[in-house]
Write a protein that holds these residues in place. Structure first.
Motif, PDB file in Angstrom:
ATOM      1  N   THR A 165      38.989  64.337  -7.892  1.00  0.00           N
ATOM      2  CA  THR A 165      38.091  64.307  -6.731  1.00  0.00           C
ATOM      3  C   THR A 165      36.753  64.947  -7.078  1.00  0.00           C
ATOM      4  OG1 THR A 165      40.043  64.492  -5.306  1.00  0.00           O
ATOM      5  CG2 THR A 165      37.901  64.865  -4.285  1.00  0.00           C
ATOM      6  N   PHE A 166      35.666  64.153  -6.972  1.00  0.00           N
ATOM      7  CA  PHE A 166      34.311  64.606  -7.297  1.00  0.00           C
ATOM      8  C   PHE A 166      34.304  65.189  -8.715  1.00  0.00           C
ATOM      9  CE2 PHE A 166      34.930  65.771  -2.643  1.00  0.00           C
ATOM     10  CZ  PHE A 166      34.669  64.497  -2.203  1.00  0.00           C
ATOM     11  N   GLN A 167      34.688  64.376  -9.647  1.00  0.00           N
ATOM     12  CA  GLN A 167      35.024  64.806 -10.998  1.00  0.00           C
ATOM     13  C   GLN A 167      33.879  65.517 -11.711  1.00  0.00           C
ATOM     14  OE1 GLN A 167      34.263  63.293 -14.340  1.00  0.00           O
ATOM     15  NE2 GLN A 167      36.176  63.533 -15.466  1.00  0.00           N
ATOM     16  N   ASN A 168      34.243  66.506 -12.491  1.00  0.00           N
ATOM     17  CA  ASN A 168      33.325  67.196 -13.394  1.00  0.00           C
ATOM     18  C   ASN A 168      33.590  66.657 -14.794  1.00  0.00           C
ATOM     19  OD1 ASN A 168      31.817  68.985 -14.926  1.00  0.00           O
ATOM     20  ND2 ASN A 168      32.929  70.819 -14.301  1.00  0.00           N
ATOM     21  N   PRO A 169      32.593  65.928 -15.379  1.00  0.00           N
ATOM     22  CA  PRO A 169      31.166  65.888 -15.056  1.00  0.00           C
ATOM     23  C   PRO A 169      30.675  64.655 -14.309  1.00  0.00           C
ATOM     24  CG  PRO A 169      31.477  65.011 -17.241  1.00  0.00           C
ATOM     25  CD  PRO A 169      32.867  65.374 -16.725  1.00  0.00           C
ATOM     26  N   ALA A 170      31.507  63.624 -14.118  1.00  0.00           N
ATOM     27  CA  ALA A 170      30.974  62.325 -13.706  1.00  0.00           C
ATOM     28  C   ALA A 170      30.679  62.225 -12.224  1.00  0.00           C
ATOM     29  CB  ALA A 170      31.939  61.206 -14.115  1.00  0.00           C
ATOM     30  N   GLY A 171      31.269  63.094 -11.391  1.00  0.00           N
ATOM     31  CA  GLY A 171      31.013  63.045  -9.962  1.00  0.00           C
ATOM     32  C   GLY A 171      31.781  61.961  -9.226  1.00  0.00           C
ATOM     33  N   VAL A 172      32.602  61.179  -9.941  1.00  0.00           N
ATOM     34  CA  VAL A 172      33.319  60.074  -9.309  1.00  0.00           C
ATOM     35  C   VAL A 172      34.637  60.574  -8.723  1.00  0.00           C
ATOM     36  CG1 VAL A 172      32.260  58.387 -10.836  1.00  0.00           C
ATOM     37  CG2 VAL A 172      34.471  59.406 -11.464  1.00  0.00           C
ATOM     38  N   THR A 173      35.246  59.767  -7.850  1.00  0.00           N
ATOM     39  CA  THR A 173      36.488  60.129  -7.180  1.00  0.00           C
ATOM     40  C   THR A 173      37.520  59.027  -7.368  1.00  0.00           C
ATOM     41  OG1 THR A 173      35.382  61.509  -5.530  1.00  0.00           O
ATOM     42  CG2 THR A 173      37.540  60.638  -4.942  1.00  0.00           C
ATOM     43  N   LEU A 174      38.719  59.427  -7.734  1.00  0.00           N
ATOM     44  CA  LEU A 174      39.828  58.488  -7.883  1.00  0.00           C
ATOM     45  C   LEU A 174      40.181  57.909  -6.522  1.00  0.00           C
ATOM     46  CD1 LEU A 174      41.935  57.417  -9.974  1.00  0.00           C
ATOM     47  CD2 LEU A 174      43.414  59.306  -9.259  1.00  0.00           C
ATOM     48  N   THR A 175      40.170  56.586  -6.415  1.00  0.00           N
ATOM     49  CA  THR A 175      40.456  55.944  -5.137  1.00  0.00           C
ATOM     50  C   THR A 175      41.905  56.184  -4.724  1.00  0.00           C
ATOM     51  OG1 THR A 175      41.134  53.853  -6.133  1.00  0.00           O
ATOM     52  CG2 THR A 175      38.774  54.132  -5.685  1.00  0.00           C
ATOM     53  N   GLN A 176      42.158  56.040  -3.422  1.00  0.00           N
ATOM     54  CA  GLN A 176      43.522  56.262  -2.932  1.00  0.00           C
ATOM     55  C   GLN A 176      44.502  55.283  -3.551  1.00  0.00           C
ATOM     56  OE1 GLN A 176      43.958  59.047  -0.662  1.00  0.00           O
ATOM     57  NE2 GLN A 176      45.923  58.730  -1.667  1.00  0.00           N
ATOM     58  N   ALA A 177      44.097  54.022  -3.697  1.00  0.00           N
ATOM     59  CA  ALA A 177      44.989  53.027  -4.298  1.00  0.00           C
ATOM     60  C   ALA A 177      45.310  53.391  -5.743  1.00  0.00           C
ATOM     61  CB  ALA A 177      44.347  51.641  -4.218  1.00  0.00           C
ATOM     62  N   ARG A 178      44.317  53.853  -6.468  1.00  0.00           N
ATOM     63  CA  ARG A 178      44.558  54.224  -7.863  1.00  0.00           C
ATOM     64  C   ARG A 178      45.432  55.465  -7.981  1.00  0.00           C
ATOM     65  NH1 ARG A 178      39.141  53.281 -11.597  1.00  0.00           N
ATOM     66  NH2 ARG A 178      38.952  51.017 -11.233  1.00  0.00           N
ATOM     67  N   ARG A 179      45.359  56.361  -7.005  1.00  0.00           N
ATOM     68  CA  ARG A 179      46.206  57.555  -7.048  1.00  0.00           C
ATOM     69  C   ARG A 179      47.680  57.164  -7.079  1.00  0.00           C
ATOM     70  NH1 ARG A 179      43.093  62.598  -4.863  1.00  0.00           N
ATOM     71  NH2 ARG A 179      40.981  61.816  -5.161  1.00  0.00           N
ATOM     72  N   ALA A 180      48.040  56.213  -6.234  1.00  0.00           N
ATOM     73  CA  ALA A 180      49.424  55.741  -6.229  1.00  0.00           C
ATOM     74  C   ALA A 180      49.781  55.102  -7.563  1.00  0.00           C
ATOM     75  CB  ALA A 180      49.632  54.751  -5.084  1.00  0.00           C
ATOM     76  N   GLN A 181      48.854  54.355  -8.153  1.00  0.00           N
ATOM     77  CA  GLN A 181      49.113  53.709  -9.444  1.00  0.00           C
ATOM     78  C   GLN A 181      49.278  54.741 -10.555  1.00  0.00           C
ATOM     79  OE1 GLN A 181      45.536  50.960  -8.851  1.00  0.00           O
ATOM     80  NE2 GLN A 181      46.903  49.656 -10.018  1.00  0.00           N
ATOM     81  N   ILE A 182      48.438  55.763 -10.566  1.00  0.00           N
ATOM     82  CA  ILE A 182      48.521  56.797 -11.599  1.00  0.00           C
ATOM     83  C   ILE A 182      49.871  57.518 -11.506  1.00  0.00           C
ATOM     84  CG2 ILE A 182      47.537  58.969 -12.417  1.00  0.00           C
ATOM     85  CD1 ILE A 182      45.814  56.463 -13.015  1.00  0.00           C
ATOM     86  N   LEU A 183      50.308  57.832 -10.290  1.00  0.00           N
ATOM     87  CA  LEU A 183      51.602  58.490 -10.115  1.00  0.00           C
ATOM     88  C   LEU A 183      52.734  57.594 -10.614  1.00  0.00           C
ATOM     89  CD1 LEU A 183      51.121  60.119  -6.587  1.00  0.00           C
ATOM     90  CD2 LEU A 183      51.276  61.322  -8.778  1.00  0.00           C
ATOM     91  N   GLU A 184      52.657  56.318 -10.321  1.00  0.00           N
ATOM     92  CA  GLU A 184      53.705  55.392 -10.746  1.00  0.00           C
ATOM     93  C   GLU A 184      53.740  55.252 -12.264  1.00  0.00           C
ATOM     94  OE1 GLU A 184      55.541  52.005 -12.275  1.00  0.00           O
ATOM     95  OE2 GLU A 184      53.344  52.040 -12.093  1.00  0.00           O
TER      96      GLU A 184
END
Length: 410
Positions: A165-184
């Motif tokens: 979330t609000f990644q250091n350094p890129a400032g981007v955020t993992l989308t909710q859909a991708r969060r489920a994919q990463i966990l899987e």
């Protein structure tokens, strides 16, 4: 760029004539400092014998309960028994790496990734394998492909490190859909996840994102910190871990520091108990939103053609990509000469790539200083482009990923 180079950069950037877009320092002057001072004095007068005494290696039990209250804002339901208080989230990351990693073990990390984490992994001789991200955060297909390749090679991955979330350094955020994919994906390959989330409550729009830990209590170790939401100088962070891992973390913490500072822990506990901390976080968010807007507006108005940058929805950072043929690390001394500072992208890659990238921060300077800093930076880039056009240059790198993929990158 190694850590010593970054420290040297920050020493130069601290000069008053330099507009520093380099550091990720929270704007602590926005705190109600009079009230905090009064609170601290009252705490010592009332509970000095406890405040100035040794504590437990796991941390103050009431503070751990308060930490669970803070994490509930991101959907996490946790027991204080599974929280360990640390000297910032950085110590938590060090302890976890000490427990899990032997020399040569594989650690997966986003590309780019937090420089402090890369330094920790290097200190334990981990083999960092980068996985690219884009505007939607870590790319699930790239993670799956990387894990499949490493499995074929017979290499054991100890964990995935991510700042979703609000990644250091890129400032981007993992989308909710991708969060489920990463966990899987991590469940399929039996990979532990280290979720480092210091910026999660500092969003500019809507409610906080649901943490990865909220949907997988067994596979995710969550790292949090009050450095960004209260004050970095207090150095109070925490880890929320499965029970068996938490026990090992407590032993490791005890061997490292015996116990954390009782004074800073109880100061944070008192702040969370007596101060309107949710409203204060909202105040920080509005302050950082104004500064983010000043930076994005200035970038759009002033940056030369060929520059691109991320559009953060919270946190502290923008990730800027230079036109082909430019090198942010080589350019840094010339930027300092023009009285503006940034962090070259090479510090955020374990293999030293990232030459076309830089991290610029909007959290600390006033908006008018941000605009002036971007103006100076644009002038430096314009001069570099003239040199490139005169003498030639090379490029051709992805927007957010690693410049030239090597054997351990995707």
């Amino acid at each position: 760029m190694v850590a010593s180079e970054i420290r040297a950069l920050f020493a130069v950037a601290a000069r008053p004539e330099v507009v520093s877009l380099a550091g990720g320092m929270p704007y602590v002057s926005a705190l109600p400092l009079d009230a905090v001072g009064q609170m601290t004095g009252d705490l010592i007068a009332r509970n000095g014998a406890e405040v100035l005494q040794y504590g437990s290696a796991q941390g103050d039990p009431v503070l751990r309960e308060k930490i669970c209250e803070v994490m509930s804002l991101e959907g996490i339901q946790a027991s204080a028994d599974d929280v360990i208080v640390t000297v910032g989230a950085q110590q938590a990351l060090d302890l976890i790496t000490r427990i899990f990693v032997d020399p040569g073990d594989v650690v997966l990390a986003e590309a780019p990734s937090y420089v402090g984490a890369l330094g920790t992994f290097a200190s334990y001789q981990a083999d960092v394998v980068h996985v690219p991200l884009d505007e939607g955060g870590l790319i699930p297909s790239a993670l799956s492909e990387t894990l499949e390749r490493l499995q074929r090679e017979g290499r054991r991955v100890k964990f995935l490190y991510t700042v979703p979330t609000f990644q250091n350094p890129a400032g981007v955020t993992l989308t909710q859909a991708r969060r489920a994919q990463i966990l899987e994906i991590c469940a399929r390959y039996d990979v532990l996840i280290i979720e480092d989330n210091p910026y999660g409550l500092l969003g500019f729009d809507g409610e906080p994102m649901r943490a990865l830990r909220a949907d997988d209590a067994d596979r995710v170790i969550y790292l949090g910190s009050f450095s960004k939401t209260i004050a970095s100088g207090l150095r109070v962070g925490w880890a929320l871990a499965p029970h068996a891992v938490r026990a090992k973390l407590v032993l490791a913490a005890e061997s490292a520091v015996l116990c954390q500072s009782s004074f800073t822990q109880l100061a944070v506990r008192e702040y969370l108990t007596t101060q309107p901390w949710r409203e204060q976080i909202k105040g920080f968010c509005e302050l950082y939103r104004e500064r983010r807007d000043a930076m994005l507006e200035s970038l759009a108005a002033l940056m030369p053609e060929g520059c691109t940058w991320t559009n953060p929805a919270g946190g502290f950072f923008v990730w800027l990509t230079l036109p082909e043929g430019l090198d942010s690390k080589a350019m840094a001394p010339r930027a300092i000469a023009q009285r503006v500072a940034y962090v070259p992208g090479t510090g955020f890659y374990a293999d030293g790539t990232g030459h076309r990238h830089m991290r610029i921060s909007y959290c600390y300077p006033e908006p008018h200083r941000i605009r002036e800093g971007v103006r100076r930076l644009a002038g430096v880039i314009e001069a570099e482009l003239q040199l490139r056009d005169t003498f030639g240059g090379t490029g051709g790198y992805p927007t957010l990923g690693v410049d030239t993929p090597g054997p351990d990158t995707v």
